[in-house]
Scaffold this motif. Structure first.
Motif, short mmCIF file in Angstrom:
data_model
loop_
_atom_site.label_atom_id
_atom_site.label_comp_id
_atom_site.label_asym_id
_atom_site.label_seq_id
_atom_site.Cartn_x
_atom_site.Cartn_y
_atom_site.Cartn_z
N ALA A 526 37.51 36.85 57.45
CA ALA A 526 37.29 37.83 56.39
C ALA A 526 36.67 37.16 55.17
N GLN A 527 37.21 36.02 54.77
CA GLN A 527 36.68 35.31 53.60
C GLN A 527 35.23 34.86 53.84
N PHE A 528 34.95 34.45 55.06
CA PHE A 528 33.59 34.04 55.39
C PHE A 528 32.62 35.22 55.22
N GLN A 529 33.02 36.40 55.70
CA GLN A 529 32.16 37.58 55.59
C GLN A 529 32.01 38.03 54.15
N TRP A 530 33.05 37.92 53.34
CA TRP A 530 32.93 38.29 51.93
C TRP A 530 31.95 37.37 51.21
N ARG A 531 31.99 36.08 51.56
CA ARG A 531 31.02 35.16 50.94
C ARG A 531 29.59 35.51 51.37
N ARG A 532 29.46 35.87 52.62
CA ARG A 532 28.13 36.29 53.09
C ARG A 532 27.67 37.54 52.33
N ASP A 542 30.50 45.96 43.00
CA ASP A 542 30.96 45.55 44.32
C ASP A 542 31.15 44.04 44.38
N ALA A 543 30.25 43.30 43.73
CA ALA A 543 30.37 41.84 43.72
C ALA A 543 31.66 41.40 43.03
N GLU A 544 32.02 42.07 41.93
CA GLU A 544 33.25 41.72 41.22
C GLU A 544 34.47 41.93 42.13
N ARG A 545 34.46 43.02 42.87
CA ARG A 545 35.59 43.30 43.76
C ARG A 545 35.67 42.27 44.88
N ILE A 546 34.51 41.88 45.43
CA ILE A 546 34.50 40.87 46.50
C ILE A 546 35.03 39.54 45.98
N ARG A 547 34.60 39.15 44.79
CA ARG A 547 35.09 37.88 44.22
C ARG A 547 36.60 37.94 44.00
N ARG A 548 37.10 39.09 43.60
CA ARG A 548 38.54 39.23 43.40
C ARG A 548 39.27 39.11 44.74
N LYS A 549 38.72 39.68 45.80
CA LYS A 549 39.34 39.55 47.12
C LYS A 549 39.36 38.09 47.57
N LEU A 550 38.32 37.36 47.28
CA LEU A 550 38.29 35.94 47.63
C LEU A 550 39.34 35.16 46.85
N ASP A 551 39.62 35.61 45.64
CA ASP A 551 40.61 34.91 44.81
C ASP A 551 42.05 35.20 45.25
N VAL A 552 42.36 36.49 45.49
CA VAL A 552 43.76 36.86 45.69
C VAL A 552 44.03 37.57 47.02
N LEU A 554 42.85 40.79 49.99
CA LEU A 554 42.66 42.23 49.98
C LEU A 554 43.93 42.98 49.62
N ASP A 555 45.10 42.47 50.07
CA ASP A 555 46.35 43.18 49.80
C ASP A 555 46.60 43.32 48.30
N VAL A 556 46.37 42.23 47.55
CA VAL A 556 46.59 42.27 46.10
C VAL A 556 45.59 43.21 45.44
N VAL A 557 44.34 43.17 45.88
CA VAL A 557 43.32 44.04 45.29
C VAL A 557 43.69 45.50 45.50
N LEU A 558 44.13 45.84 46.70
CA LEU A 558 44.55 47.23 46.95
C LEU A 558 45.72 47.62 46.06
N GLN A 559 46.65 46.69 45.86
CA GLN A 559 47.79 46.97 44.99
C GLN A 559 47.32 47.18 43.55
N GLU A 560 46.40 46.34 43.09
CA GLU A 560 45.87 46.48 41.73
C GLU A 560 45.13 47.81 41.55
N GLU A 561 44.51 48.29 42.61
CA GLU A 561 43.75 49.54 42.53
C GLU A 561 44.62 50.78 42.72
#
Length: 576
Positions: A526-532, A542-552, A554-561
């Motif tokens: 998943a992380q490899f595909q997000w970097r791609r 969309d780029a900001e959201r992808i960078r956030r997923k790489l940091d924390v 997908l589960d945390v991003v969904l919780q934040e949203e």
């Protein structure tokens, strides 16, 4: 024109520019006395279809090497492409005099002779001056017509009609010639199929037939032919014709009024057959010749301009579009094209201004408002775009299946301007007109999925879209995303992988693939595909959201949203 007739004509007409002769464009070396810099610049212009630049550099190169056959032919093609037929003919004569054989040179010379009415020269031309058997024979028939020998002209058209695969071409041009001398009954017999069966003719041929019928005072039949061929939507060219027919006033036969017009029609016939089949630069030569011989030939001018757009020559395209005057029925179509050419030159404000002015000068034509709406939507002016689409749709008294795209376009504009209820209504209206239209099914289905609404209905819509377009990556992506939102993660994986293969550099599809991998516990992938996805330059949000997923993750991003966690979507643990 049927596919068979098109293929026949292409096979007969399409041959390389330079056929034979000493020092062809493909084989001649640059001689020491040539201006090497100008030669290289000319060749570069030719490769890039930069006709005006080609004229400049070929002229300069010829100044130091005037007998160079490659330069001579390059100059002929550049002049033809730039629309300077007279100058092309002068250089073509030099090329031919030196023993060169070139289709481009032959086109230039033939067009010039036809324009000047030198029909004896056309009829006595040697075989080396051939352009193609069909075109040669049609032009010679019109040359007999121009020389005042109608009997010989008819015999020449009949000889073409007796050739397998070419009957329609000979008959059509014979009908035009007969109508040009006032024999409307014989022309009508040909066009109605009484002579040798029905002909399949283009818009210009239909208009010629309508004019012929009106001359025979068959006004009801002429009106029926117009309506049957083009529908009844407002049209600046057809509306005055309908009014004259309703008043019982014969229309003048204006499609062909001279032998030069007839030769123009021959070049246009060939250009129409080659268009989309041969290289656009080759087709352009025929379209340019047709417009040169008959400056009122709107179809050849519009074709010329569109070919220039295809060849990425927006300046020349804009000039061609602009050559159609404001009082011409084709002006609105030319202005739409000119606006597109301005956009291609990055003059977006100018293109929008042209289209806005057109909505005021031609407010009764729905396609004008559609073009303006499309341009505004491209510039992400979605609210204004929806307003333009409103004006277009208001002009349609009873929407038919062919109008589905109008509602779809307005639906997109409404969706992008956060007017979802209006958007959904438009999408459903489009589907009512065309129930299995895959673009509409996909857009509405994906929108429901993205909004978390009507998920089962959305899945059904997307599955129907996939059935219609099984190799469309963006639709397969929608199907996989619907599975994901329904919690069917294992079902989503193969579909999303397939979508990624079909759309390998799409940031949205790649981002989605990362999400699906995360949902089934394949976090490193998943992380490899997000970097791609980031490498494919997605929109910034969309780029900001992808960078956030790489940091924390997908589960945390969904919780934040505030979105449901993955384990809550399918009611089980996903292994994250």
């Amino acid at each position: 024109m049927t596919p068979f007739l098109r293929r026949s004509l292409v096979a007969l007409a399409f041959v390389p520019f330079c056929l034979a002769g000493p020092q062809t464009a493909q084989s001649q070396a640059v001689e020491g006395r040539a201006d090497a810099g100008a030669y290289l610049a000319a060749r570069s212009a030719a490769v890039n279809n930069s006709y005006r630049e080609g004229v400049r550099w070929f002229e300069r190169a010829l100044a130091s090497d005037p007998q160079n056959m490659a330069l001579l032919e390059g100059a002929v093609i550049s002049y033809l492409g730039a629309g300077q037929i007279d100058k092309a003919a002068v250089i073509a004569q030099t090329l031919i005099a030196q023993g060169g054989r070139s289709i481009a040179a032959n086109i230039a010379i033939l067009a010039k002779q036809s324009k000047e009415g030198d029909f004896d020269a056309i009829l006595s031309a040697p075989s080396e001056r051939s352009i193609g058997n069909l075109l040669d024979n049609l032009v010679k028939a019109w040359a007999e017509f121009g020389a005042g020998r109608m009997t010989e002209a008819v015999a020449a058209f009949d000889a073409i009609s007796d050739t397998d695969g070419l009957q329609a071409f000979g008959l059509y041009h014979k009908a035009l010639a007969l109508a040009a001398v006032g024999d409307f009954e014989a022309a009508n017999d040909i066009l109605t199929g009484k002579t040798a069966g029905p002909l399949v003719i283009n818009r210009r041929g239909v208009i010629a037939h309508v004019q012929i019928l009106s001359q025979l005072e068959n006004f009801a039949e002429a009106t029926a032919l117009l309506d049957r061929s083009f529908g009844t939507d407002p049209d600046p060219e057809l509306d005055p014709m309908r009014q004259s027919l309703a008043a019982g006033t014969p229309l003048p036969f204006a499609v062909v009024t001279s032998a030069s017009d007839g030769v123009s029609e021959v070049f246009f016939t060939v250009a129409a057959a080659l268009n989309g089949e041969a290289e656009p630069g080759y087709t352009l030569l025929y379209a340019r010749a047709a417009a040169y011989l008959n400056p009122a030939h709107n179809e050849s001018i519009l074709m010329t301009a569109k070919l220039l757009q295809e060849l990425e020559q927006p300046v020349l395209a804009a000039e061609a579009f602009a050559s159609i005057p404001a009082d011409n029925p084709s002006f609105y179509a030319a202005e739409i094209g000119r606006a597109e050419a301005m956009f291609a030159q990055d003059d977006k404000a100018g293109g929008l201004a042209v289209l806005e002015a057109l909505t005021k000068s031609h407010p009764e034509i729905s396609i004008v408002h559609m073009a303006y709406g499309d341009a505004l939507r491209t510039e992400q002016q979605f609210g204004a775009s929806a307003t333009a689409y409103d004006a277009a749709i208001a002009l349609i008294a009873a929407p038919q299946e062919r109008h589905w795209g109008m509602f779809y376009s307005r639906g997109v504009a409404h969706e992008r301007s956060n007017q979802w209820e209006k958007a959904e209504s438009d999408f459903r209206a489009a589907l009512k007109l065309k129930p299995n239209q895959p673009q509409v099914l996909n857009y509405l289905g994906y929108s429901f999925v993205d909004r978390g609404e009507n998920l089962e209905e959305a899945l059904g819509m997307i599955e129907r879209a996939v059935a219609e377009r099984p190799d469309a990556g963006y639709i397969i992506d929608s199907l996989a995303w619907a599975y994901y939102r329904l919690g069917r993660y294992q079902d989503a994986v193969p579909q999303m992988e397939r979508a990624s293969l079909l759309e390998p550099v799409d940031p949205v599809v790649t981002d989605h693939l990362g999400d699906v991998y995360w949902a089934v516990g394949r976090q490193l992938e998943a992380q490899f595909q997000w970097r791609r996805a980031l490498s494919f330059e997605p929109e910034e949000k969309d780029a900001e959201r992808i960078r956030r997923k790489l940091d924390v993750g997908l589960d945390v991003v969904l919780q934040e949203e505030g979105a449901p966690p993955l384990k809550a979507i399918d009611g089980s643990t996903t292994g994250n």
